[in-house]
Enzyme design. Structure first.
Site, PDB file in Angstrom:
ATOM      1  N   ASP A  22      48.189  73.813  91.515  1.00  0.00           N
ATOM      2  CA  ASP A  22      49.671  73.127  91.269  1.00  0.00           C
ATOM      3  C   ASP A  22      49.634  72.987  92.968  1.00  0.00           C
ATOM      4  O   ASP A  22      50.179  74.217  93.630  1.00  0.00           O
ATOM      5  CB  ASP A  22      50.550  73.553  90.372  1.00  0.00           C
ATOM      6  CG  ASP A  22      51.536  72.948  89.862  1.00  0.00           C
ATOM      7  OD1 ASP A  22      51.425  71.294  89.798  1.00  0.00           O
ATOM      8  OD2 ASP A  22      53.079  73.002  90.437  1.00  0.00           O
ATOM      9  N   SER A  23      51.566  72.377  92.477  1.00  0.00           N
ATOM     10  CA  SER A  23      52.510  71.766  93.966  1.00  0.00           C
ATOM     11  C   SER A  23      53.320  72.866  93.850  1.00  0.00           C
ATOM     12  O   SER A  23      53.387  73.088  95.219  1.00  0.00           O
ATOM     13  CB  SER A  23      53.262  70.611  94.690  1.00  0.00           C
ATOM     14  OG  SER A  23      53.086  71.205  92.711  1.00  0.00           O
ATOM     15  N   CYS A  85      48.640  69.833  88.529  1.00  0.00           N
ATOM     16  CA  CYS A  85      49.254  69.142  88.837  1.00  0.00           C
ATOM     17  C   CYS A  85      48.725  68.040  88.708  1.00  0.00           C
ATOM     18  O   CYS A  85      47.649  67.259  88.688  1.00  0.00           O
ATOM     19  CB  CYS A  85      49.313  69.147  90.314  1.00  0.00           C
ATOM     20  SG  CYS A  85      50.424  68.283  91.172  1.00  0.00           S
ATOM     21  N   GLU A 164      63.420  72.658  87.507  1.00  0.00           N
ATOM     22  CA  GLU A 164      63.522  73.259  87.759  1.00  0.00           C
ATOM     23  C   GLU A 164      64.420  74.063  87.565  1.00  0.00           C
ATOM     24  O   GLU A 164      64.627  75.367  87.699  1.00  0.00           O
ATOM     25  CB  GLU A 164      62.827  73.241  89.051  1.00  0.00           C
ATOM     26  CG  GLU A 164      61.713  73.192  89.283  1.00  0.00           C
ATOM     27  CD  GLU A 164      60.529  73.154  90.476  1.00  0.00           C
ATOM     28  OE1 GLU A 164      61.367  73.813  91.325  1.00  0.00           O
ATOM     29  OE2 GLU A 164      59.476  72.375  90.579  1.00  0.00           O
ATOM     30  N   CYS A 196      53.762  65.465  83.646  1.00  0.00           N
ATOM     31  CA  CYS A 196      54.028  65.917  84.512  1.00  0.00           C
ATOM     32  C   CYS A 196      54.072  67.213  84.487  1.00  0.00           C
ATOM     33  O   CYS A 196      54.351  67.382  83.760  1.00  0.00           O
ATOM     34  CB  CYS A 196      55.513  65.064  85.614  1.00  0.00           C
ATOM     35  SG  CYS A 196      55.955  65.933  86.883  1.00  0.00           S
ATOM     36  N   HIS A 198      56.167  68.479  84.451  1.00  0.00           N
ATOM     37  CA  HIS A 198      57.452  69.198  84.338  1.00  0.00           C
ATOM     38  C   HIS A 198      58.014  69.300  83.102  1.00  0.00           C
ATOM     39  O   HIS A 198      58.991  69.853  82.487  1.00  0.00           O
ATOM     40  CB  HIS A 198      58.837  69.426  85.294  1.00  0.00           C
ATOM     41  CG  HIS A 198      58.878  70.355  86.659  1.00  0.00           C
ATOM     42  ND1 HIS A 198      57.589  70.098  87.460  1.00  0.00           N
ATOM     43  CD2 HIS A 198      59.535  70.751  87.658  1.00  0.00           C
ATOM     44  CE1 HIS A 198      57.122  71.151  88.573  1.00  0.00           C
ATOM     45  NE2 HIS A 198      58.480  71.400  88.274  1.00  0.00           N
TER      46      HIS A 198
HETATM   47  N1  DGL Z   1      52.938  69.705  89.289  1.00  0.00           N
HETATM   48  C1  DGL Z   1      53.263  67.664  90.118  1.00  0.00           C
HETATM   49  C2  DGL Z   1      53.235  67.094  88.743  1.00  0.00           C
HETATM   50  O1  DGL Z   1      52.525  67.043  87.998  1.00  0.00           O
HETATM   51  C3  DGL Z   1      54.774  67.639  89.836  1.00  0.00           C
HETATM   52  C4  DGL Z   1      56.222  68.303  90.812  1.00  0.00           C
HETATM   53  C5  DGL Z   1      55.799  68.180  91.931  1.00  0.00           C
HETATM   54  O2  DGL Z   1      55.918  66.754  93.054  1.00  0.00           O
HETATM   55  O3  DGL Z   1      54.963  68.178  93.076  1.00  0.00           O
HETATM   56  O4  DGL Z   1      52.874  65.834  89.158  1.00  0.00           O
END
Ligand code: DGL
Length: 280
Positions: A22-23, A85, A164, A196, A198
């Site tokens: 993931d990012s 992600c 977050e 997403c 989050h």
């Molecule tokens: N993990 C990213 C997503 O699910 C969200 C956070 C980011 O922008 O890196 O798209």
């Protein structure tokens, strides 16, 4: 959905870990569901915290980052890769599938398919980062399954920061949710995809804003179900029913990842190792 020639699978490698990238910390919502559904699987998680966020970046950059993330996981001998992600799933999965033999799954298709099953009135909403929404990956996946469905998509970038910061149910979160989601309420959707990593953390506020008749689809949960199905079908589940090894890696200092991550996981993370992603 997950492509791999049968002969490439390594039945002896069942103890090899499942890789997740993931990012950053958000993919832990997907990891959490995988831990619940596959409690004996060894897991390697990589959060690209040095290059977070992925949401506003171009496809070219996301593809480059995702290839490096994949190379890192492969260096850890993973048997299967989960792109937790949404942005990377939307912008890079197809390219990765063409490049690598290791089986992999993104979060978009499982979420889309659950939404298609859930809708009664044929109107589905999708929320995600700018990258995910502008890619049209969800509407395309939904319409591939049923071209008659109407899909309304909206970027909700502030939800990422709110989650977050731990602002799960504060006044500011409620205000932003009502501002963002108003157009979807007007469109009369009956199903909303949380596209997403989050957003599942803000489920309560999102659900209250949308009203009890709107069904929320958690892509994380749907993806974990698909991972289990695939590993079962291809006899890739770890055979030993013993406590698994779960390793966490990041590309920047781990402190913030641990702090936020433990909130996301609702549990201890333990040791987190920093790696240099530019080497991959
Ligand atoms: N993990 C990213 C997503 O699910 C969200 C956070 C980011 O922008 O890196 O798209």
């Amino acid at each position: 959905m997950i492509s791999l020639p049968e002969k490439k699978l390594n039945p002896a490698g069942n103890s090899n870990p499942v890789g997740i990238f993931d990012s950053g910390v958000g993919g832990l919502t997907v990891a959490k569901k995988i831990f619940e559904l596959l409690p004996y699987e060894n897991v390697v998680y990589f959060g690209d915290t040095a290059r977070y966020p992925y949401g506003p970046r171009s496809q070219k950059i996301i593809r480059k980052f995702s290839s490096q993330d994949t190379n890192f996981l492969l260096s850890r001998r993973v048997k299967f890769i989960v792109i937790a992600c949404n942005t990377a799933s939307a912008l890079a999965l197809e390219k990765l599938k063409r490049t690598y033999h290791t089986p992999m799954i993104g979060v978009v298709e499982p979420g889309a398919s659950a939404a298609v099953k859930a809708t009664r009135n044929g109107k589905i909403g999708v929320i995600g980062t700018l990258g995910t929404i502008h890619s049209h990956a969800y509407p395309k996946a939904i319409r591939r399954l049923d071209p008659r469905l109407e899909v309304y998509s909206l970027p909700c970038p502030l939800f990422v920061a709110l989650a977050e910061e731990g602002y799960m149910d504060q006044e500011v979160t409620r205000l932003i949710a009502s501002e963002y989601l108003h157009p979807l309420i007007r469109n009369g959707i009956d199903t909303l995809v949380l596209g997403c990593t989050h957003y599942p953390l803000l489920k309560k506020v999102i659900s209250r804003t949308m009203g009890s008749k709107v069904r929320l689809i958690d892509s994380a949960e749907e993806t974990a179900k698909e991972v289990r199905k695939f590993l079962e079908k291809h006899r890739l589940l770890r055979k030993i029913r013993k406590k698994p090894v779960r390793r966490f890696y990041v590309s920047d200092i781990p402190d913030r990842f641990i702090e936020v991550g433990e909130r996301f996981l609702k549990g201890k993370i333990g040791k987190v190792k920093r790696i240099d992603i530019d080497r991959y």
